[in-house]
Design a protein around this motif. Structure first.
Motif, short mmCIF file in Angstrom:
data_model
loop_
_atom_site.label_atom_id
_atom_site.label_comp_id
_atom_site.label_asym_id
_atom_site.label_seq_id
_atom_site.Cartn_x
_atom_site.Cartn_y
_atom_site.Cartn_z
N SER A 154 34.34 25.71 6.67
CA SER A 154 33.37 26.47 6.48
C SER A 154 34.93 28.05 7.40
CB SER A 154 32.79 26.49 7.66
OG SER A 154 33.25 26.16 9.08
N ALA A 155 36.16 27.28 8.49
CA ALA A 155 37.14 28.49 8.58
C ALA A 155 38.30 28.77 7.90
CB ALA A 155 37.77 27.50 10.13
N LEU A 156 38.09 27.95 6.89
CA LEU A 156 38.66 28.20 5.84
C LEU A 156 38.16 29.28 4.52
CD1 LEU A 156 40.71 24.76 4.06
CD2 LEU A 156 41.75 26.91 5.77
N THR A 157 36.80 29.17 5.24
CA THR A 157 36.59 30.39 3.64
C THR A 157 35.82 31.62 4.71
OG1 THR A 157 34.91 28.68 2.75
CG2 THR A 157 34.15 29.83 2.77
N ALA A 158 35.94 31.43 6.01
CA ALA A 158 35.83 32.36 6.26
C ALA A 158 36.97 33.30 6.27
CB ALA A 158 35.45 32.34 7.95
N MET B 55 40.24 37.73 4.79
CA MET B 55 41.73 38.61 4.51
C MET B 55 41.41 39.36 3.34
SD MET B 55 44.33 35.57 4.33
CE MET B 55 45.76 35.58 4.71
N LYS B 56 40.40 38.30 2.39
CA LYS B 56 39.98 39.74 1.07
C LYS B 56 38.64 41.13 1.42
CE LYS B 56 37.78 38.89 -3.40
NZ LYS B 56 36.59 38.33 -4.36
N ALA B 57 38.31 40.20 2.13
CA ALA B 57 37.38 41.89 2.72
C ALA B 57 38.63 43.23 3.09
CB ALA B 57 36.56 41.55 3.45
N THR B 58 39.66 42.31 4.11
CA THR B 58 40.50 43.13 4.44
C THR B 58 41.43 43.81 3.72
OG1 THR B 58 41.52 41.57 5.86
CG2 THR B 58 39.32 42.76 6.78
N ALA C 136 46.69 42.99 -0.58
CA ALA C 136 48.11 44.36 -0.03
C ALA C 136 49.43 42.66 -0.62
CB ALA C 136 47.98 44.44 1.58
N MET C 137 49.08 41.83 -0.27
CA MET C 137 50.10 41.05 -1.01
C MET C 137 50.78 40.99 -1.70
SD MET C 137 49.86 36.87 0.76
CE MET C 137 49.53 36.75 2.98
N GLU C 138 49.51 40.77 -3.13
CA GLU C 138 50.08 41.08 -4.47
C GLU C 138 50.61 41.81 -4.93
OE1 GLU C 138 45.99 41.16 -6.80
OE2 GLU C 138 45.64 39.04 -6.30
N VAL D 182 38.36 26.74 0.09
CA VAL D 182 39.47 27.59 -0.45
C VAL D 182 38.55 28.26 -1.50
CG1 VAL D 182 41.82 26.78 0.47
CG2 VAL D 182 40.23 26.44 -1.69
N PHE D 183 37.95 27.95 -2.45
CA PHE D 183 37.05 28.26 -4.29
C PHE D 183 36.25 29.73 -3.37
CE2 PHE D 183 34.19 28.69 -6.88
CZ PHE D 183 34.73 30.54 -7.42
N GLU D 184 35.90 28.74 -2.41
CA GLU D 184 34.39 30.07 -2.42
C GLU D 184 35.06 31.44 -1.06
OE1 GLU D 184 31.45 30.03 -2.49
OE2 GLU D 184 30.66 28.15 -3.27
N GLY D 185 36.06 31.28 -0.47
CA GLY D 185 36.38 31.62 0.11
C GLY D 185 37.40 33.18 -0.81
N TYR D 186 37.78 32.55 -1.49
CA TYR D 186 39.00 33.79 -2.94
C TYR D 186 37.88 34.72 -3.77
CZ TYR D 186 42.83 34.68 -4.77
OH TYR D 186 44.21 35.60 -5.68
N ASP D 187 36.59 33.99 -4.05
CA ASP D 187 35.27 34.31 -4.90
C ASP D 187 34.60 34.89 -4.09
OD1 ASP D 187 35.02 34.24 -7.15
OD2 ASP D 187 33.45 33.60 -6.91
N ALA D 188 34.84 35.24 -2.71
CA ALA D 188 33.87 35.61 -1.74
C ALA D 188 33.85 36.84 -2.32
CB ALA D 188 33.84 35.91 -0.63
N VAL D 189 32.29 37.54 -1.77
CA VAL D 189 31.85 38.62 -2.15
C VAL D 189 32.96 39.60 -1.13
CG1 VAL D 189 30.71 41.19 -2.65
CG2 VAL D 189 29.71 39.00 -3.08
N PRO D 190 33.38 40.63 -1.36
CA PRO D 190 34.30 41.09 -0.18
C PRO D 190 33.86 42.27 1.25
CG PRO D 190 35.14 42.58 -1.70
CD PRO D 190 33.80 41.73 -2.52
N THR D 191 32.34 41.63 1.05
CA THR D 191 31.77 42.11 2.64
C THR D 191 31.50 41.87 3.39
OG1 THR D 191 29.88 41.79 1.76
CG2 THR D 191 30.86 43.76 0.65
#
Lengths: 273, 259
Positions: B113-117, B122-125, B130-132, B218-227
């Motif tokens: 859960s911590a990894l996803t969050a 990072m995606k939402a903010t 920025a890294m890209e 990691v997939f759920e975090g990367y694929d999360a809706v950024p809100t």
């Protein structure tokens, strides 16, 4: 400024750009050229796709059709490696700052240098401190992003954006949500950095007054296309209703105040939810 | 009826589309592993936050599970006068099933859960964007080290869970209930086998669970809706999907290994 004529060697050239998000057309045949060495601003009401335009220039998203060229190269045609090489010459200041929250201000500015160079620690430190000095945050180098005000975070992000000495910086709404002092600092910094470092600056913003005060050239984006272009003085004198509405900050006009809706009376008499 | 079928079809297509994206994402992450080998420091940092910081919950839970096993095992075995076999019961239960499974469930709740969050935030903010734009690949810099750290931490955590559990069983069985200490350890030593129990259970099962949990996280975090709602939903999905995947996979692996 000793730069080529804008029309001769634009750093960014966008041709017949179309971009759709679902059924909604964000851009419908946008053409624009961003001159080298100048501060160019793209103004437009909220939701017109200004940030999307920056992402298209940075090739983070692909257009539905049309081309975006940076330094004469179609960014969509680039493979990952040359695209990353191009991005090293492009800084971007995100609206939120987008600082890495687990790193200090110093480490944030050092981040691109550590990732892309093999500089000795002492030289890297000097470089980072010089960048931070430019934005007035040398004393805040040990703070974490959560300890910074909004204006300081944006300045720290600006120091990071210039860390690799890019030739162009893209600013996404640099003035939104800033108090007057922070805004004044950012306005001055953008202009000074552009001139001192010989950069090309591209701003997207809806703050007409601040942007007009530093931009050499403005584009106005509305209704999925460019509706006006020229120097701030030229646009202020324009007869176009939409340009007059936007430059004057008028609440209603060609860009309507109301979101499309049925007549008020019909709505009020309608007993439904 | 047609409307119902259409809804079912849309939902199924959505599931398969997401599964496909998840597999392509895994391939992309695996493609970044050679680059990660050149930067072991990134991996060590993540091993610390994913693995070491999960130790407390693993140790505490392991000791309680072991103690309960000691109590329940004794109550059952004493009926048949076989309480000297308590060590074997505790060790085999932990090595084959409870160690890998419970450690993985705890790992999904604590680290997954911590990894996803973290990645979702990072995606939402816009940190990933920025890294890209700084020409840094977020899959290589952010995702791959976390994925590998999860994968490698899982067997280590399961081994610690199991070892602590055995000590918990010893404490209850020998310390509190009076089982013979020599019988407890010697029967365990005689009956527990390296390949069948230790390798199959703690090593292979844990690696499989570590792969699945880290991948989902990691997939759920990367694929999360950024809100904030999107990240919250992704975090919930990580825990639910990981837990179901662990239990389902455990059934399959147990069937393959022990039957």
């Amino acid at each position: 400024m000793n730069t080529p004529a804008p029309a001769s060697q634009p750093i960014v050239r966008i041709r017949d750009l179309h971009f759709r998000r679902g059924a909604r057309a964000i851009f419908n045949g946008v053409n624009l050229e961003i001159p080298r060495g100048k501060v160019t601003a793209i103004l437009g009401p909220s939701g017109t796709g200004k940030t999307t335009l920056l992402r298209l220039i940075g090739a983070q998203i692909a257009p539905t059709s049309g081309t975006v060229e940076v330094d004469g190269v179609n960014v969509q045609s680039l493979a990952v490696k040359p695209l990353y090489e191009l991005r090293k010459r492009m800084g971007m200041l995100f609206q939120s700052g987008a600082l890495l929250t687990d790193l200090t201000v110093f480490e944030n500015v050092a981040f691109p240098l550590r990732e892309h160079t093999d500089l000795p620690a002492s030289l890297l430190r000097s470089l980072v401190l010089m960048k931070l000095e430019m934005v007035g945050l040398r004393g805040a180098r040990d703070l974490y992003p959560r300890e910074l005000s909004g204006g300081m975070a944006r300045r720290a992000a600006l120091a990071r954006a210039i860390a690799l000495d890019p030739s162009m910086i893209l600013y996404d709404e640099p003035f939104s949500g800033q108090d007057p002092i922070s805004m004044g600092i950012l306005v001055r910094l953008i202009r000074e950095l552009n001139d001192a470092l010989g950069l090309t600056s591209v701003l997207v913003s809806h703050d007409v007054a601040e942007t007009s005060s530093i931009a050499d050239y403005l584009f106005i984006l509305a209704g999925a296309t460019i509706v006006g272009a020229g120097t701030p003085a030229e646009l202020r004198e324009s007869d176009s209703p939409i340009i007059r509405q936007f430059m004057g900050g008028l609440p209603d006009g060609p860009v309507p105040f109301h979101f499309p809706a049925p007549p008020l009376l019909d709505d009020l008499l309608d007993a439904g939810p | 009826m047609i409307e119902l079928l259409a809804k079912l079809g849309r939902a199924s297509l959505g599931v398969f589309e997401r599964l496909g994206r998840g597999h392509l994402f895994l391939l992309a992450v695996l493609g970044r592993l050679p680059g990660l080998a050149l930067r072991p420091r990134l991996l060590l940092q993540q091993m610390w936050s994913v693995g070491v910081q999960s130790l407390l919950i693993i140790v505490v839970s392991g000791s309680f599970v072991g103690m309960v096993l000691g109590l329940q095992g004794y109550n059952t075995l004493v009926t048949f006068g076989a309480e000297e076999s308590l060590g074997v019961v505790v060790a085999k239960s932990l090595l084959r099933e409870l160690g890998p499974v419970i450690a993985a469930l705890l790992f999904a709740g604590r680290a997954g859960s911590a990894l996803t969050a973290e990645i979702g935030f990072m995606k939402a903010t816009e940190q990933l964007s920025a890294m890209e734009m700084m020409a840094v690949d977020p899959l290589g810099r952010v995702v791959a080290p976390r994925f590998v750290a999860g994968l490698l931490s899982m067997p280590l955590l399961a081994a610690i869970f199991t070892a602590i559990g055995v000590l918990g069983g010893y404490f209850c069985g020998v310390g509190l209930l009076g089982v013979d200490e020599g019988a407890f350890w010697s029967q365990m030593q005689a009956k527990v086998t390296l390949v069948q129990d230790v390798v199959n259970g703690v090593v292979i099962k844990s690696l499989a669970f570590g792969l699945v949990v880290s991948w989902i996280a990691v997939f759920e975090g990367y694929d999360a809706v950024p809100t904030s709602e999107g990240v919250s939903a992704a975090t919930t999905r990580t825990v639910v999907h990981s837990s179901l995947a662990i239990l389902g996979l455990d059934f399959v692996l147990t069937g393959l290994m022990f039957n």
